[in-house]
Design a protein around this motif. Structure first.
Motif, PDB file in Angstrom:
ATOM      1  N   THR A 132      51.381  38.819  58.558  1.00 39.70           N
ATOM      2  CA  THR A 132      50.202  39.368  59.241  1.00 39.70           C
ATOM      3  C   THR A 132      48.905  38.904  58.566  1.00 39.70           C
ATOM      4  O   THR A 132      48.921  38.414  57.429  1.00 39.70           O
ATOM      5  N   ILE A 133      47.806  39.126  59.271  1.00 38.59           N
ATOM      6  CA  ILE A 133      46.494  38.795  58.702  1.00 38.59           C
ATOM      7  C   ILE A 133      46.293  39.589  57.409  1.00 38.59           C
ATOM      8  O   ILE A 133      45.845  39.035  56.398  1.00 38.59           O
ATOM      9  N   ASP A 134      46.624  40.876  57.431  1.00 40.16           N
ATOM     10  CA  ASP A 134      46.377  41.697  56.243  1.00 40.16           C
ATOM     11  C   ASP A 134      47.206  41.234  55.046  1.00 40.16           C
ATOM     12  O   ASP A 134      46.720  41.216  53.916  1.00 40.16           O
ATOM     13  N   GLU A 135      48.453  40.850  55.313  1.00 38.12           N
ATOM     14  CA  GLU A 135      49.276  40.336  54.198  1.00 38.12           C
ATOM     15  C   GLU A 135      48.670  39.050  53.651  1.00 38.12           C
ATOM     16  O   GLU A 135      48.566  38.860  52.428  1.00 38.12           O
ATOM     17  N   MET A 136      48.263  38.161  54.548  1.00 41.07           N
ATOM     18  CA  MET A 136      47.668  36.887  54.095  1.00 41.07           C
ATOM     19  C   MET A 136      46.356  37.133  53.347  1.00 41.07           C
ATOM     20  O   MET A 136      46.063  36.464  52.347  1.00 41.07           O
ATOM     21  N   LEU A 137      45.575  38.103  53.834  1.00 38.45           N
ATOM     22  CA  LEU A 137      44.291  38.365  53.157  1.00 38.45           C
ATOM     23  C   LEU A 137      44.518  38.898  51.745  1.00 38.45           C
ATOM     24  O   LEU A 137      43.814  38.518  50.808  1.00 38.45           O
TER      25      LEU A 137
ATOM     26  N   PHE B 142      50.232  32.886  62.416  1.00 37.88           N
ATOM     27  CA  PHE B 142      50.634  32.821  63.829  1.00 37.88           C
ATOM     28  C   PHE B 142      50.124  34.058  64.577  1.00 37.88           C
ATOM     29  O   PHE B 142      50.261  35.186  64.110  1.00 37.88           O
ATOM     30  N   GLY B 143      49.509  33.812  65.725  1.00 37.71           N
ATOM     31  CA  GLY B 143      49.040  34.919  66.563  1.00 37.71           C
ATOM     32  C   GLY B 143      47.640  35.401  66.225  1.00 37.71           C
ATOM     33  O   GLY B 143      47.120  36.299  66.883  1.00 37.71           O
ATOM     34  N   SER B 144      47.004  34.795  65.218  1.00 38.53           N
ATOM     35  CA  SER B 144      45.703  35.319  64.779  1.00 38.53           C
ATOM     36  C   SER B 144      44.541  34.462  65.267  1.00 38.53           C
ATOM     37  O   SER B 144      43.392  34.773  64.966  1.00 38.53           O
ATOM     38  N   TYR B 145      44.827  33.383  66.019  1.00 35.42           N
ATOM     39  CA  TYR B 145      43.731  32.500  66.431  1.00 35.42           C
ATOM     40  C   TYR B 145      43.961  31.797  67.773  1.00 35.42           C
ATOM     41  O   TYR B 145      43.032  31.292  68.384  1.00 35.42           O
TER      42      TYR B 145
END
Ligand code: KIV
Length: 289
Positions: free
Chosen positions: A68-73, A94-97
């Protein structure tokens, strides 16, 4: 005069362009946390990617898709804290852009504002070219990624080399050129025959970084856990292992476990002591209770 050391100068896109111009290979590697960032900084690499390969290497998912975005951040912020000189690239998961320019912009801005990345990486040609153009026109430096794009590996027939026929090679080259025209600053090309890289490289003004793409790119990128032998899973044919950190780590933990079980650790030098008078007073106090 200040006693403080001068801060290390962060590399710039201009520095990468100069390396491409002079033929000095660009070294890129992934990192996922504070210690790995410090290690790659000390090793003197030019670019650090907090890749969504983190999904597999550090989070234990079986592909890059679920991260997820939060995990990557969270991972990207930790790398930022450990890094000074190399350029930092955040990988949009994936799925964030993909769905719209607005979504891509909102996600990229989070990576820049919250995690302090210098560039963001997005995968594929096709509609991603439009997303790249939108990000670039909003002032966000972009790394494109063509060839094997793990986020959409299923539609590519799995984790396998791309561009192995003339038609397929041309499609990869066209994706790369479309991304260059959209204004991306750097291109990653993954898992293609070296002939494809050799054909593409002279057509590009921007640095081309290869992974499993032969020696004709302007630089190379590898996954930290692969090159150091940390990750237990299988590795791609193109990975070269430069260390066996997993083996060294298992042996270290086994030695610790053996010493704990044998009563060897901790030895007196690993503990604290109190003055004998205080120890005697404590014994008296306990006896009085
Ligand atoms: O996620 C990643 O680590 C990557 C590299 C393999 C380029 O995209």
């Amino acid at each position: 005069m200040s006693a403080h050391a001068a801060p290390t100068k962060r590399l710039t896109l201009g520095d990468l362009a100069a390396k491409k111009q002079s033929g000095e290979p660009i070294v890129m590697v992934t990192a996922y946390d504070f210690p790995s960032a410090q290690i790659v900084e000390e090793a003197g690499v030019d670019m650090v990617l907090v890749g969504d390969s983190a999904a597999m290497t550090v989070l234990g998912y079986d592909s890059t898709v679920p991260v997820t975005i939060d995990e990557m951040l969270m991972l990207t912020k930790a790398v930022r804290r450990g890094l000074e000189k190399p350029l930092l690239v955040g990988d949009l998961p994936f799925g964030s852009y993909e769905a719209s320019d607005e979504l891509a912009l909102a996600t990229a801005q989070r990576f820049i504002k919250q995690a302090g990345v210098d560039l963001v990486k997005i995968e594929r040609g096709g509609t991603t070219v439009d997303r790249a153009r939108a990000l670039v026109s909003a002032g966000i430096p972009v790394v494109g990624h063509v060839g094997l794009t793990p986020q959409t590996a299923t539609s590519l027939g799995g984790y396998r080399a791309q561009g192995r026929t003339a038609d397929a090679a041309l499609a990869v080259i066209e994706d790369a050129l479309a991304l260059q025209d959209a204004g991306v600053s750097v291109l990653v090309i993954e898992a293609v025959p070296s002939e494809v890289t050799a054909a593409l490289a002279p057509l590009l003004r921007i640095p081309l970084i290869g992974i499993g793409a032969g020696a004709d790119a302007d630089g190379q990128v590898l996954v930290f856990h692969d090159l150091l032998g940390i990750y237990a899973g299988g590795v791609a044919k193109f990975v070269k292992r430069y260390a066996d950190v997993r083996g060294v780590s298992v042996a270290g933990v086994q030695a610790y476990a053996d010493e704990v079980r044998d009563g060897v650790y901790p030895a007196p030098e690993h503990g604290y002591s109190m003055p004998e008078a205080e120890a005697a007073r404590l014994r008296e106090m306990l006896a009085e209770r």
